[in-house]
Structures are given as structure tokens and as C-alpha cells.
Design an enzyme around this catalytic site. Structure first.
Site, PDB file in Angstrom:
ATOM      1  N   HIS A  95       0.865  -1.192   0.000  1.00 48.57           N
ATOM      2  CA  HIS A  95       0.000   0.000   0.000  1.00 48.57           C
ATOM      3  C   HIS A  95       0.890   1.226   0.000  1.00 48.57           C
ATOM      4  CE1 HIS A  95      -2.819   3.082   1.035  1.00 48.57           C
ATOM      5  NE2 HIS A  95      -2.282   3.271   2.223  1.00 48.57           N
ATOM      6  N   HIS A  97       1.022   5.750  -1.326  1.00 48.48           N
ATOM      7  CA  HIS A  97       0.292   6.950  -1.746  1.00 48.48           C
ATOM      8  C   HIS A  97       1.020   7.538  -2.959  1.00 48.48           C
ATOM      9  CE1 HIS A  97      -1.321   7.696   2.663  1.00 48.48           C
ATOM     10  NE2 HIS A  97      -1.598   6.487   2.209  1.00 48.48           N
TER      11      HIS A  97
HETATM   12  P1  13P Z   1       1.088   3.375   9.001  1.00 45.80           P
HETATM   13  O1  13P Z   1       2.319   4.227   9.284  1.00 45.80           O
HETATM   14  O2  13P Z   1       0.302   3.125  10.255  1.00 45.80           O
HETATM   15  O3  13P Z   1       1.425   2.148   8.236  1.00 45.80           O
HETATM   16  O4  13P Z   1       0.052   4.204   8.133  1.00 45.80           O
HETATM   17  C1  13P Z   1       0.337   5.065   7.138  1.00 45.80           C
HETATM   18  C2  13P Z   1      -0.822   5.403   6.274  1.00 45.80           C
HETATM   19  O5  13P Z   1      -0.747   6.335   5.543  1.00 45.80           O
HETATM   20  C3  13P Z   1      -2.029   4.602   6.280  1.00 45.80           C
HETATM   21  O6  13P Z   1      -2.765   4.742   5.124  1.00 45.80           O
END
Ligand code: 13P
Length: 216
Positions: A95, A97
Site C-alpha cells: 500500500h 500513496h
Molecule cells: P502506518 O504508518 O500506520 O502504516 O500508516 C500510514 C498510512 O498512511 C495509512 O494509510
């Protein structure tokens, strides 16, 4: 996947996190990665800078959600766990961004078949899951649904998920998704892009199975 011991798996997760940021598909600690392990998963800890992350900080969580008392898994552990439970063929969840994928996700856009490489994600679209607050069970349900018959999805106002049979495949796909998002974003600056037909994507799907890096 070749057998990797616990320490090597933990280190491979940290290496992939560092690589996500080097590749420009993530920034800061906003991404998280999990790998199937024994009867559960290994997952990045929450909010630890990747440069400082140590193998022993990677958290083991059982498929039933069980954890060591002092463990601090990623805030997104719910969708990592639910994807691994729903998809026995998936061993790695990435995951991030990524800028262009997230621009499309903010606009609530799925990626349509603007390029044949979309088939690498398993179909003729990369869906965008509806928005839900990060870390919630609601977001997890939306993510699992958007990933049905797919290996990647966008998350509205949030980012992207790529999955695969190995971490190298999931990482490769994450870069492909961001590339597709960038291409689609570029097309949208000019006009409405023409799309490949469902029949052509079906044709490509028949050829492209197994494309990408070999499982590590
Ligand atoms: P974590 O640091 O808890 O993995 O979360 C980051 C985040 O952006 C969740 O979408």
C-alpha cells in the site's frame, strides 16, 4: 516462493519500503507492506521511518488478528489481513500513496483501459474503492471488494493497493499502476482518451499471464 527465513522476510519488507520511496511511489511513512508468513502475516510497524526500521520491529499478526501485547502494526493492518484471508493466491500486499494514482483517487476516478498494460492488474479497469477513514474495517471491506478479480485498486482520497504472489511482483505492479495513472492523467490534460475494447483486454490477458519479475 522460495523459502525465506523469518529474518530475511522481515528485511525484504524493509528493503521494499525503502525502494517505494526511492522509486517515488510513496513518501514518508505513508505506505505499508505485508507478507504472508506461517499462519499469519508480517507487516510494517506504524509510523516508523523506513531508514530507521529494524527487522525486529516488523510485526507478526496471526490470521485471527492475534498480536504480541507490545506490537504496533501498521494502522492499515485490517485491509492487509482481510486481503490475505480473502485471496489465498496472494502472498504480498503493498500500500502506498503514489502521486498520480492518488490524484485519480482524489477525483474518484478508476483507471480505464488506456494502455494494454492495465491487464497486468487482472482486468480492463483498476477500480477506485469508495472513501472510508484510514485504518477502519469499512475501508478494508471496500478495498477487498475493489480488488475482486484484480491485483490492484485505488482508494478514494487516499492511495493505492497492489498485491501479488510475491513481494517483487506486488512492487513491480505498484510501479506499473502509478505509470498507468500518470499516462491516464496526461491523456486527461488533452481530452477524453480512446479506450481499448474489453475484447482486446481479454486477448492481452491471455498473453500476459506470468509477465513481470520472477517470484523471489
Ligand atoms: P502506518 O504508518 O500506520 O502504516 O500508516 C500510514 C498510512 O498512511 C495509512 O494509510
Amino acid at each position: 516462493m522460495p523459502i525465506m527465513n523469518d529474518h530475511d522476510k522481515r528485511q525484504s519488507i524493509i528493503d521494499a519500503c525503502l525502494r517505494m520511496n526511492q522509486l517515488g511511489i510513496n513518501q514518508g511513512t505513508s505506505g505499508n507492506i505485508s507478507l504472508r508468513h506461517d499462519e499469519g502475516m508480517l507487516i510494517t510497524p506504524t509510523s516508523v521511518p523506513y531508514e530507521a526500521m529494524q527487522p525486529e520491529q516488523i510485526v507478526y499478526m496471526g490470521l485471527d488478528g492475534s498480536l504480541a501485547p507490545d506490537a504496533r502494526p501498521s494502522s492499515e493492518w485490517r485491509f492487509h489481513l482481510d486481503i490475505l484471508k480473502a485471496r489465498p493466491e496472494v502472498n504480498a500486499v503493498v500500500h502506498a500513496h503514489p502521486p498520480y494514482a492518488t490524484i485519480l483517487a482524489i477525483m474518484g476516478l478508476e483507471i480505464p483501459p488506456v494502455h494494454y498494460m492495465i491487464a497486468c492488474a487482472g482486468g480492463d479497469t483498476i477500480r477506485c474503492a469508495p472513501y472510508a477513514t484510514y485504518g477502519t474495517q469499512e475501508l478494508s471491506q471496500y478495498a477487498v471488494k475493489a480488488l475482486e478479480d484484480r491485483l490492484a485498486c485505488l482508494l478514494a482520497h487516499h492511495g493505492m493497493i497492489a498485491v501479488g504472489p510475491s513481494l517483487s511482483k506486488a512492487m513491480w505492479l505498484a510501479v506499473e499502476v502509478e505509470t498507468l495513472a500518470r499516462q491516464y492523467h496526461g491523456c486527461l490534460q488533452i481530452g477524453t482518451p480512446p479506450l481499448l475494447s474489453k475484447a482486446e483486454i481479454k486477448n492481452v490477458l491471455g498473453r500476459i499471464a506470468g509477465y513481470g519479475p520472477a517470484a523471489e
